[in-house]
Design an enzyme around this catalytic site. Structure first.
Site, PDB file in Angstrom:
ATOM      1  N   ARG A  74       0.878  -1.168   0.000  1.00 54.97           N
ATOM      2  CA  ARG A  74       0.000   0.000   0.000  1.00 54.97           C
ATOM      3  C   ARG A  74       0.919   1.222   0.000  1.00 54.97           C
ATOM      4  NH1 ARG A  74      -5.131  -1.893   1.240  1.00 54.97           N
ATOM      5  NH2 ARG A  74      -5.205  -3.841   2.435  1.00 54.97           N
ATOM      6  N   SER A  75       0.883   1.997  -1.053  1.00 52.40           N
ATOM      7  CA  SER A  75       1.856   3.072  -1.229  1.00 52.40           C
ATOM      8  C   SER A  75       1.313   4.430  -0.806  1.00 52.40           C
ATOM      9  CB  SER A  75       2.296   3.144  -2.696  1.00 52.40           C
ATOM     10  OG  SER A  75       3.189   4.219  -2.892  1.00 52.40           O
ATOM     11  N   ASP A 130     -13.533  -7.849  -0.043  1.00 52.06           N
ATOM     12  CA  ASP A 130     -14.709  -7.090   0.413  1.00 52.06           C
ATOM     13  C   ASP A 130     -15.801  -7.023  -0.651  1.00 52.06           C
ATOM     14  OD1 ASP A 130     -13.113  -6.595   2.613  1.00 52.06           O
ATOM     15  OD2 ASP A 130     -12.542  -4.584   1.960  1.00 52.06           O
ATOM     16  N   ARG A 157     -19.634 -24.031  14.563  1.00 53.50           N
ATOM     17  CA  ARG A 157     -20.968 -24.491  14.948  1.00 53.50           C
ATOM     18  C   ARG A 157     -20.897 -25.836  15.682  1.00 53.50           C
ATOM     19  NH1 ARG A 157     -25.945 -23.095  13.798  1.00 53.50           N
ATOM     20  NH2 ARG A 157     -25.414 -21.713  12.069  1.00 53.50           N
ATOM     21  N   MET A 172     -14.012  -9.881   7.873  1.00 57.63           N
ATOM     22  CA  MET A 172     -13.535  -8.645   7.274  1.00 57.63           C
ATOM     23  C   MET A 172     -14.609  -8.017   6.382  1.00 57.63           C
ATOM     24  SD  MET A 172      -9.553  -9.412   6.315  1.00 57.63           S
ATOM     25  CE  MET A 172      -8.282  -9.261   7.563  1.00 57.63           C
ATOM     26  N   SER A 218     -27.577 -23.082  21.114  1.00 54.14           N
ATOM     27  CA  SER A 218     -26.323 -22.660  20.493  1.00 54.14           C
ATOM     28  C   SER A 218     -26.662 -21.812  19.278  1.00 54.14           C
ATOM     29  CB  SER A 218     -25.494 -23.873  20.074  1.00 54.14           C
ATOM     30  OG  SER A 218     -26.164 -24.612  19.071  1.00 54.14           O
ATOM     31  N   GLU A 225     -16.593  -6.509  10.545  1.00 53.53           N
ATOM     32  CA  GLU A 225     -15.678  -5.949  11.541  1.00 53.53           C
ATOM     33  C   GLU A 225     -16.051  -4.546  12.030  1.00 53.53           C
ATOM     34  OE1 GLU A 225     -11.822  -5.804   9.695  1.00 53.53           O
ATOM     35  OE2 GLU A 225     -12.677  -5.250   7.776  1.00 53.53           O
ATOM     36  N   ARG A 249     -18.768 -16.527  23.046  1.00 50.43           N
ATOM     37  CA  ARG A 249     -17.365 -16.501  22.658  1.00 50.43           C
ATOM     38  C   ARG A 249     -17.231 -15.735  21.341  1.00 50.43           C
ATOM     39  NH1 ARG A 249     -17.103 -18.074  27.074  1.00 50.43           N
ATOM     40  NH2 ARG A 249     -15.951 -19.857  27.952  1.00 50.43           N
TER      41      ARG A 249
END
Length: 326
Positions: A74-75, A130, A157, A172, A218, A225, A249
């Protein structure tokens, strides 16, 4: 302008499928007697003159591998004109007539500016897990990341069912909910939280309580995110405070979503986009992105896609609403 030499780079975050795209570019170019020069480490490598020769056999061997044989970065420097000018000088010094940039939103925006300033024939190829690049239905990397999430969630699960716990899976996506939405539907998540849909926390808590009372002890909650403050950990704080009787959790999948062997779909997509990037240049196109819309190759201009976001189909949101809490 006759194109004899093309530079190719991967820029921004890595995704599975990049090597397949590079292979298609090199293979197609070889058949047209066009020379391909690899630019290592993205725009930073272009600025620093990091060029490499690409061997078709070696690239073919890497087709099924994640990451990128050209490496990436990444510049920050490329955001400034003086460094873009330096990059253009490096192109000229190598006799490179055109460039193909495989990148996400930021990289494609940088490519658009660079091509406009220095009149460089330039083609963009969309890649991002993404899937938020405007002008294409899918970007390289999304499908593999999606499969990684579903596989991980299926395993989580098993533990959730064995221990009667609520598991929060953070994926993400930054400001895009494609991964959470699609993986949530595919894995049968009980709750899906994405940035595009405002979460009614009170209704969500009631939904979880109701499911628990009818025997669903459950549960799987999938969250993008940045959909809530502190993501999955923030969601756990809410559950711990409002529903302290339920044990929860958090699993943050993190960069596991970026790695691994690309899926067949990502390999197919990468090969199509890589091939048609060369085709576009030979047809005289420049400052466009090769994209897939309704399974057709399209060439939207880079200027048209910059600063826009690929929106989630409303039908998918409606489906998720019927199958889970969204």
């Amino acid at each position: 302008m006759e194109i004899k030499t093309i530079g190719v780079m991967t820029s921004g975050g890595d995704v599975p499928g990049l090597n397949a795209a590079i292979h298609a570019i090199l293979h197609t170019a070889n058949k047209k007697n066009i020379r391909i020069i690899g630019i290592t480490e993205g725009f930073d490598g272009l600025i620093d003159g990091k060029f490499s020769s690409l061997d078709l056999h070696a690239v073919r061997q890497a087709m099924d591998e994640g990451g990128t044989i050209l490496r990436t970065s990444r510049s920050e420097r490329f955001k400034h004109f003086k460094w873009r000018k330096k990059a253009n000088e490096q192109l000229k010094s190598k006799g490179i007539d055109a460039c193909i940039v495989i990148g996400g939103n930021g990289s494609l925006k940088g490519a658009e500016v660079f091509g406009r300033e220095f009149k460089v024939p330039l083609i963009g190829i969309p890649k991002t897990i993404d899937n938020d690049i405007y002008g294409t239905d899918y970007a390289i990397g999304f499908d593999t990341a999606l499969n990684t999430i579903v596989e991980a969630t299926d395993k989580i699960r098993d533990t959730a069912d064995a221990t009667s716990r609520i598991f929060i899976v953070e994926v993400m996506g930054r400001k895009s909910g494609f991964l959470a939405l699609y993986s949530g539907i595919a894995s049968g998540a009980d709750v899906i939280i994405i940035p595009e849909v405002k979460t009614n926390v009170a209704d969500m808590l009631s939904y979880i309580e109701h499911n628990h009372k009818i025997g669903n002890r459950s549960m799987i909650l999938i969250i993008t995110e940045n959909a809530l403050p502190d993501g999955g950990l923030g969601l756990k704080k809410i559950l711990d405070k409002k529903l302290p009787e339920y044990e929860s959790r958090v699993t943050i999948l993190g960069h596991i979503q970026r790695g691994g062997r690309p899926s067949a779909i990502d390999r197919m997509l990468a090969n199509r986009l890589g091939h048609y990037a060369i085709t576009a240049l030979l047809k005289g196109k420049k400052s466009v992105m090769v994209s897939i819309l309704n399974d057709k190759i399209k060439y939207p201009s880079l200027a048209a896609i910059c600063d826009k976001k690929h929106s989630i189909n409303k039908e998918m949101i409606e489906l998720a609403n019927r199958l889970s809490f969204l």
